[in-house]
Design a protein around this motif. Structure first.
Motif, PDB file in Angstrom:
ATOM      1  N   ASP A 244      16.246   7.809  -7.673  1.00 32.78           N
ATOM      2  CA  ASP A 244      17.256   7.910  -9.201  1.00 32.78           C
ATOM      3  C   ASP A 244      15.904   6.429 -10.359  1.00 32.78           C
ATOM      4  O   ASP A 244      16.163   5.569  -9.871  1.00 32.78           O
ATOM      5  N   GLN A 245      15.732   7.096 -11.198  1.00 28.53           N
ATOM      6  CA  GLN A 245      14.893   6.017 -12.092  1.00 28.53           C
ATOM      7  C   GLN A 245      15.984   7.082 -13.739  1.00 28.53           C
ATOM      8  O   GLN A 245      15.831   8.034 -13.709  1.00 28.53           O
ATOM      9  N   THR A 246      15.924   5.265 -14.146  1.00 30.22           N
ATOM     10  CA  THR A 246      16.746   5.533 -15.654  1.00 30.22           C
ATOM     11  C   THR A 246      15.528   5.103 -16.928  1.00 30.22           C
ATOM     12  O   THR A 246      15.509   3.648 -16.595  1.00 30.22           O
ATOM     13  N   HIS A 247      15.574   4.913 -18.289  1.00 29.50           N
ATOM     14  CA  HIS A 247      15.631   4.126 -19.706  1.00 29.50           C
ATOM     15  C   HIS A 247      16.075   3.939 -20.162  1.00 29.50           C
ATOM     16  O   HIS A 247      16.364   4.915 -20.509  1.00 29.50           O
ATOM     17  N   SER A 248      16.126   3.430 -20.786  1.00 27.05           N
ATOM     18  CA  SER A 248      16.413   2.582 -21.895  1.00 27.05           C
ATOM     19  C   SER A 248      15.449   2.769 -23.165  1.00 27.05           C
ATOM     20  O   SER A 248      15.007   1.754 -23.335  1.00 27.05           O
ATOM     21  N   LEU A 249      15.536   3.826 -24.176  1.00 26.20           N
ATOM     22  CA  LEU A 249      14.105   3.855 -25.301  1.00 26.20           C
ATOM     23  C   LEU A 249      15.510   4.004 -26.925  1.00 26.20           C
ATOM     24  O   LEU A 249      16.042   3.681 -26.691  1.00 26.20           O
ATOM     25  N   ALA A 250      14.315   3.651 -27.525  1.00 27.41           N
ATOM     26  CA  ALA A 250      14.523   2.662 -28.784  1.00 27.41           C
ATOM     27  C   ALA A 250      15.574   3.869 -29.650  1.00 27.41           C
ATOM     28  O   ALA A 250      16.036   5.440 -28.970  1.00 27.41           O
ATOM     29  N   ASN A 251      16.423   4.006 -30.295  1.00 27.38           N
ATOM     30  CA  ASN A 251      16.949   4.891 -31.458  1.00 27.38           C
ATOM     31  C   ASN A 251      18.431   5.338 -30.862  1.00 27.38           C
ATOM     32  O   ASN A 251      18.499   6.497 -30.701  1.00 27.38           O
ATOM     33  N   GLY A 252      18.998   4.625 -29.615  1.00 23.24           N
ATOM     34  CA  GLY A 252      20.241   4.906 -29.120  1.00 23.24           C
ATOM     35  C   GLY A 252      19.858   5.858 -27.819  1.00 23.24           C
ATOM     36  O   GLY A 252      20.668   6.642 -27.381  1.00 23.24           O
ATOM     37  N   TRP A 253      18.663   6.652 -27.480  1.00 23.23           N
ATOM     38  CA  TRP A 253      17.869   7.563 -26.014  1.00 23.23           C
ATOM     39  C   TRP A 253      18.573   6.774 -24.870  1.00 23.23           C
ATOM     40  O   TRP A 253      17.420   5.466 -25.029  1.00 23.23           O
ATOM     41  N   GLY A 254      18.213   7.714 -24.591  1.00 21.82           N
ATOM     42  CA  GLY A 254      18.577   6.931 -22.828  1.00 21.82           C
ATOM     43  C   GLY A 254      17.654   8.158 -22.097  1.00 21.82           C
ATOM     44  O   GLY A 254      17.985   9.505 -22.587  1.00 21.82           O
ATOM     45  N   LEU A 255      17.001   7.971 -21.157  1.00 20.73           N
ATOM     46  CA  LEU A 255      15.997   9.064 -20.143  1.00 20.73           C
ATOM     47  C   LEU A 255      16.473   8.911 -18.510  1.00 20.73           C
ATOM     48  O   LEU A 255      16.158   7.690 -17.922  1.00 20.73           O
ATOM     49  N   SER A 256      16.595  10.061 -17.895  1.00 19.43           N
ATOM     50  CA  SER A 256      17.023   9.872 -16.125  1.00 19.43           C
ATOM     51  C   SER A 256      16.538  11.103 -15.694  1.00 19.43           C
ATOM     52  O   SER A 256      16.327  11.599 -16.141  1.00 19.43           O
ATOM     53  N   TYR A 257      16.375  10.733 -14.081  1.00 17.88           N
ATOM     54  CA  TYR A 257      14.879  11.910 -13.093  1.00 17.88           C
ATOM     55  C   TYR A 257      15.061  11.290 -12.298  1.00 17.88           C
ATOM     56  O   TYR A 257      15.847  10.253 -11.980  1.00 17.88           O
ATOM     57  N   GLY A 258      15.089  12.239 -11.379  1.00 22.69           N
ATOM     58  CA  GLY A 258      15.624  11.562  -9.577  1.00 22.69           C
ATOM     59  C   GLY A 258      15.431  13.137  -9.188  1.00 22.69           C
ATOM     60  O   GLY A 258      15.212  14.063  -9.137  1.00 22.69           O
ATOM     61  N   VAL A 259      15.318  12.385  -7.314  1.00 23.54           N
ATOM     62  CA  VAL A 259      15.553  13.672  -6.137  1.00 23.54           C
ATOM     63  C   VAL A 259      16.120  13.251  -5.509  1.00 23.54           C
ATOM     64  O   VAL A 259      16.774  11.974  -5.487  1.00 23.54           O
ATOM     65  N   LYS A 260      16.772  14.410  -4.459  1.00 20.80           N
ATOM     66  CA  LYS A 260      17.463  14.267  -3.345  1.00 20.80           C
ATOM     67  C   LYS A 260      17.362  14.708  -2.253  1.00 20.80           C
ATOM     68  O   LYS A 260      17.000  16.619  -3.375  1.00 20.80           O
ATOM     69  N   GLY A 261      17.197  14.416  -0.976  1.00 21.99           N
ATOM     70  CA  GLY A 261      17.108  15.071  -0.085  1.00 21.99           C
ATOM     71  C   GLY A 261      17.973  15.142   1.170  1.00 21.99           C
ATOM     72  O   GLY A 261      17.621  13.405   0.725  1.00 21.99           O
ATOM     73  N   GLN A 262      18.022  16.075   1.733  1.00 21.58           N
ATOM     74  CA  GLN A 262      19.405  15.346   2.836  1.00 21.58           C
ATOM     75  C   GLN A 262      18.585  16.971   3.905  1.00 21.58           C
ATOM     76  O   GLN A 262      18.599  18.049   3.579  1.00 21.58           O
TER      77      GLN A 262
END
Length: 597
Positions: A244-262
């Motif tokens: 899981d990766q999260t980013h805190s960006l400018a002007n109150g934006w946030g971005l997240s993405y990721g992968v799960k395998g089972q």
């Protein structure tokens, strides 16, 4: 817990939250629609605990007690927590040893050929078991937001049970079972927003069972005997990883993405033989299957101003097994408007899937009694659900909510009385859908320092439909009401002595072909804590009026009623001692919700 999804079942989670000291909490985040990065869809609570990294401490807690229902069992828990600078360690051991008891009864007018055969029985089941639970966790904080956590969890369980049935059926059943669980978790958090997690679970549960009984209904029917011996075992190996990766960006934006395998390996079998030693084909089967789940997601968040925020995500998930190979898409949305200090509005949408237990998808028949057969369903498929909620919170004390829940392919175990023999078949089956729409209201109250609590009321309109349940399609609708709450009364001004009551009521309801009678349940707790917080005494009462769960199916030619009370009225006395300023650490427990018989 601390941003990581817990694999607790609903019941385990409730007990864990009750046991956690309030002093351990840093904050609690309540989400009507959890973002995809939590790997939990729908409503969720993220409990953030205090971080003791950088301190030096040794503390612990010891609990001992007894639970009394019709029979008694004893239990003991030991916890130890150590922190030495950046390194932390916690260990725990729990022992439960003793007896439990439950009852059930059936009343039926069985449709045998063109006749009706009256049937009644009463069953009492006494079980003796011993359970060992143990855990060792270690963590190392390299720096802020840079941390490694590793934990081992194990369980060893042995249970022997005897049940006796009287009435139209006279039988005895004995079973011996073991449960073995080994689990390793690792979680690595890096300072640039990346979190890597991995988990391995090994689960095995062998069981042996004998059933000897006879059904005798009236002079017009022939007695039917069942003298059976069965042996079964389930072995599960499960691997899971997430990134899981999260980013805190400018002007109150946030971005997240990721992968799960089972990835899961399921090797299970059941063999049933009769009194002559011949194998029963219907009661004998085996599986050796592999299951794969891939999940990929992306999402964003935006703080529009001080009062309005939005968070949305979408996940694509592939579920692959020998029977099913399907992609599904799960969007989520959470919009919050903090109008002012007295009013808050929250709109949420979530979606998820639910998977059947491994054992329920086998093709064998399990003979639970001389009258009851439990049939597996290899065609059972996962269900989906889609929830939308609109919540209005007023003055931080009152909450109103409108909700809708759509569940296509919903599955649950239902009864069916077959007309070719004296038997009721219990089988998990997929509905076309199970949809619910409703309103909920809740309020927090207090009266000085001696009384506080909450009350809630829920009104639900439910619509269950299935066109392929044996030869008994159903399309049923019902309006039901749920009332409940919590009241905490301080009984002494000089001591920390409290009485806590938890009443619950549900009006008539439905579940598939079942009509569910009104339910009332009362739990109570009397608790005392010393002034220094080291000693505590808890007296808990569960289902103190010993009420049963009462269901009936009278659709078409069916007439089957069942009363169940496996939650027999019980009282638990526990003594707690804390040392070293112990604050219990909340841990992730292993997900066994799809495992076992």
């Amino acid at each position: 817990m601390n941003g990581q999804a817990t694999t607790l079942t609903q019941e385990q989670l409730a007990e864990r939250l009750k046991a956690m000291p309030a002093a351990q909490l840093a904050k609690v985040e309540v989400m009507l629609s959890a973002p995809a990065r939590y790997h939990v869809r729908g409503m969720a609570i993220n409990i953030v605990t205090k971080d003791y990294a950088g301190t030096n401490q040794l503390s612990g807690q010891i609990i001992g007690g007894m639970e009394q229902n019709k029979y008694a069992k004893g239990f003991g828990n030991m916890y130890l927590s150590m922190q030495r600078g950046k390194f932390g360690l916690d260990a725990q051991y729990k022992l439960v040893n003793g007896n439990s008891y439950g009852e059930s009864s059936r009343i039926a007018n069985h449709p045998l050929a063109n006749n009706r055969v009256h049937y009644t029985d009463e069953t009492g089941q006494k079980s003796f078991g011993i359970t060992h639970d143990y855990r060792l966790g270690m963590n190392y904080a390299f720096s802020k937001n840079h941390r490694l956590d590793v934990a081992y969890t194990g369980q060893w369980d042995k249970t022997s049970s005897n049940s006796h049935t009287t009435g139209s059926s006279n039988s005895g059943m004995h079973s011996d079972s073991h449960e073995y669980l080994q689990n390793v978790d690792a979680n690595y958090t890096l300072p640039f927003g990346l979190t890597l997690s991995g988990s391995y679970t090994y689960y095995r549960t062998p069981q042996q069972q004998t059933l000897d009984g006879t059904i005798h209904t009236d002079e017009n029917t022939t007695d039917m005997e069942r003298n059976l011996r069965s042996g079964s075992e389930q072995t599960i190996n499960k691997w899971m990883f997430t990134a899981d990766q999260t980013h805190s960006l400018a002007n109150g934006w946030g971005l997240s993405y990721g992968v799960k395998g089972q990835f899961t390996s399921n090797k299970s079998y059941q063999t049933t033989i009769d009194k002559d030693g011949s194998v029963l084909p219907d009661g004998t089967s085996s599986v050796d299957i592999n299951e794969r789940i891939w999940n990929m997601y992306a999402g964003f968040s935006k703080q529009i101003n001080k009062a309005v925020s939005v968070e949305a995500s979408v996940a694509a998930e592939q579920y692959h097994s020998p029977v099913w190979n399907k992609w599904r898409v799960y969007p989520t949305l959470n919009a919050l408007w903090n109008v002012n200090d007295n009013h808050l509005l929250n709109l949420s949408f979530s979606s998820d899937s639910e998977f059947p237990s491994y054992w329920s998808t086998m093709s064998n028949v399990f003979y639970a009694s001389t009258y009851t057969e439990i049939h597996g369903n290899p065609d059972l498929k996962p269900s989906s659900y889609y929830n939308v909620n609109l919540m209005w919170r007023i003055k931080r004390r009152y909450t109103l909510m409108a909700f809708a829940s759509l569940k296509p392919d919903y599955f649950v175990q239902l009864p069916y009385q077959t007309t070719d023999r004296m038997a009721v078949i219990m089988k998990e089956t997929n509905f076309d859908h199970s949809n619910s729409y409703g309103l909920q209201a809740s309020a927090i109250f207090n009266a000085g320092k001696w009384l506080n609590g909450n009350v809630f009321a829920v009104g639900t309109f439910k619509h269950d439909k299935s066109n392929h349940f044996f030869d008994l399609p159903f399309n049923r609708k019902k309006l039901s009401v749920i009332l409940g709450g919590t009241a905490s009364v301080k009984l002494c001004s000089t001591q920390d002595l409290r009485l806590i009551l938890n009443p619950f009521f549900q009006s008539k309801a439905i579940q598939g072909v079942y009509d569910i009678s009104p339910i009332f349940n009362m739990d109570a707790k009397l608790q005392w804590s010393s002034h220094d917080g080291k000693w505590g005494v808890r007296l808990n009462g569960s289902n103190i009026f010993n009420n049963r769960f009462d269901t009936r199916s009278v659709q078409d030619n069916q007439d089957y009623r069942m009363k169940v009370n496996y939650n027999w009225a019980s009282f638990t006395l526990a003594v707690i001692y804390k040392f070293g300023g112990y604050k219990e650490k909340t841990v992730k427990e292993v997900d066994t919700s799809r495992m076992g018989h």
